[in-house]
Scaffold this active site. Structure first.
Site, mmCIF file in Angstrom:
data_model
loop_
_atom_site.group_PDB
_atom_site.id
_atom_site.type_symbol
_atom_site.label_atom_id
_atom_site.label_comp_id
_atom_site.label_asym_id
_atom_site.label_seq_id
_atom_site.Cartn_x
_atom_site.Cartn_y
_atom_site.Cartn_z
ATOM 1 N N HIS A 117 16.066 29.532 -80.555
ATOM 2 C CA HIS A 117 14.618 29.356 -80.459
ATOM 3 C C HIS A 117 13.963 30.123 -81.603
ATOM 4 O O HIS A 117 14.365 31.267 -81.886
ATOM 5 C CB HIS A 117 14.104 29.859 -79.101
ATOM 6 N N ASN A 121 21.193 28.256 -76.868
ATOM 7 C CA ASN A 121 20.060 27.613 -77.528
ATOM 8 C C ASN A 121 19.529 28.548 -78.606
ATOM 9 O O ASN A 121 19.581 29.772 -78.458
ATOM 10 C CB ASN A 121 18.945 27.304 -76.515
ATOM 11 N N GLY A 179 18.637 18.833 -88.141
ATOM 12 C CA GLY A 179 19.998 19.337 -88.038
ATOM 13 C C GLY A 179 20.381 20.402 -89.046
ATOM 14 O O GLY A 179 21.552 20.553 -89.373
ATOM 15 N N LEU A 181 17.882 20.436 -70.372
ATOM 16 C CA LEU A 181 19.053 20.078 -69.566
ATOM 17 C C LEU A 181 18.848 20.529 -68.123
ATOM 18 O O LEU A 181 18.226 21.577 -67.872
ATOM 19 C CB LEU A 181 20.310 20.734 -70.141
HETATM 20 C C1 GRF Z 1 14.527 24.953 -85.387
HETATM 21 O O1 GRF Z 1 13.360 25.657 -85.727
HETATM 22 C C2 GRF Z 1 15.012 25.422 -84.061
HETATM 23 O O2 GRF Z 1 14.789 26.799 -83.822
HETATM 24 C C3 GRF Z 1 14.175 24.656 -83.119
HETATM 25 O O3 GRF Z 1 14.016 23.388 -83.707
HETATM 26 C C4 GRF Z 1 14.235 23.498 -85.098
HETATM 27 C C5 GRF Z 1 15.411 22.613 -85.420
HETATM 28 O O4 GRF Z 1 15.670 22.625 -86.730
HETATM 29 N N1 GRF Z 1 14.793 24.585 -81.823
HETATM 30 P P1 GRF Z 1 16.956 21.811 -87.251
HETATM 31 O O5 GRF Z 1 16.909 20.426 -86.618
HETATM 32 O O6 GRF Z 1 18.176 22.565 -86.826
HETATM 33 O O7 GRF Z 1 16.778 21.789 -88.737
#
Ligand code: GRF
Length: 204
Positions: free
Chosen positions: A106, A104, A12, A90
């Site tokens: 990524h 989202n 998070g 989803l």
């Molecule tokens: C991040 O690298 C995000 O891009 C990917 O998963 C990771 C999540 O990190 N989808 P966090 O849980 O927000 O620290």
């Protein structure tokens, strides 16, 4: 007040970047709830620390009805759904009800190193192994595919010869935190228009 629902699966830190941006006044929005698709996600603790409503919709329990269960929670309570390290895909009604209102983050420059199975450290391993000189992160709108929706923002990082997947991940994560808050801000201010594959960002 512009309301967002944040979906997580892990630590998070992206959620935390949004919480911090709200506290600093950079974001004028509220988080109506945080939903995790698994037990034990530290992001839930981050939300509870801010007295934000949290839900665990365990993918192992709900399986194919995960998306519908999440829709029951967020319907009517959020203007935007933010996937912040959310690992489930989803599908179904939630994509219709929140068409154009799910984003989202990524950790690569989509379309590179994206799609099914490309998440977390695997993304950075692929980038380092390919030998790219530039990587980064992408905020995109969510459609029925995996990492395939129209791109709103991208931020880049240089990939050095001595970078490892872990060192690259650290650099990219720092940019993700900036990109995600900026994306939420632009949308909450009504400055984003999606036209097919193109996302137009307007002025004030
Ligand atoms: C991040 O690298 C995000 O891009 C990917 O998963 C990771 C999540 O990190 N989808 P966090 O849980 O927000 O620290």
């Amino acid at each position: 007040m512009f309301r967002i629902a944040v979906l997580i699966s892990g630590g998070g830190s992206n959620l935390q970047s949004i919480l911090d941006s709200i506290d600093s006044g950079y974001l004028k929005c509220s988080i109506s709830c945080v939903i995790s698709d698994r037990e034990g996600a530290f992001g839930i603790e981050r939300a509870r620390a801010k007295n934000i409503m949290t839900y665990i919709v365990d993918r192992k329990i709900y399986g194919n009805s995960l998306s519908d269960e999440i829709l029951k929670i967020v319907d009517g309570k959020a203007d935007l759904i933010v996937l912040a390290g959310f690992l489930s895909i989803l599908k179904g009604d939630i994509l219709k009800r929140f068409n154009g209102r799910i984003i989202n983050i990524h950790p690569s420059l989509i379309p590179s190193f994206s799609g099914p199975g490309m998440h977390g450290i695997k993304v950075h391993e692929a980038a380092v192994n390919y030998g790219v000189k530039v990587s980064g992160c992408t905020v995109h709108f969510v459609d029925e595919g995996t990492d395939t929706g129209p791109i709103l923002l991208q931020r880049t990082v240089c990939v050095n010869d001595d970078d490892t997947p872990e060192s690259l991940q650290k650099k990219v994560l720092s940019e993700e935190h900036k990109a995600l808050s900026e994306a939420v801000k632009l949308i909450s201010e009504g400055r984003v228009t999606v036209m097919g594959r193109k996302v137009i960002i307007g002025g004030f």
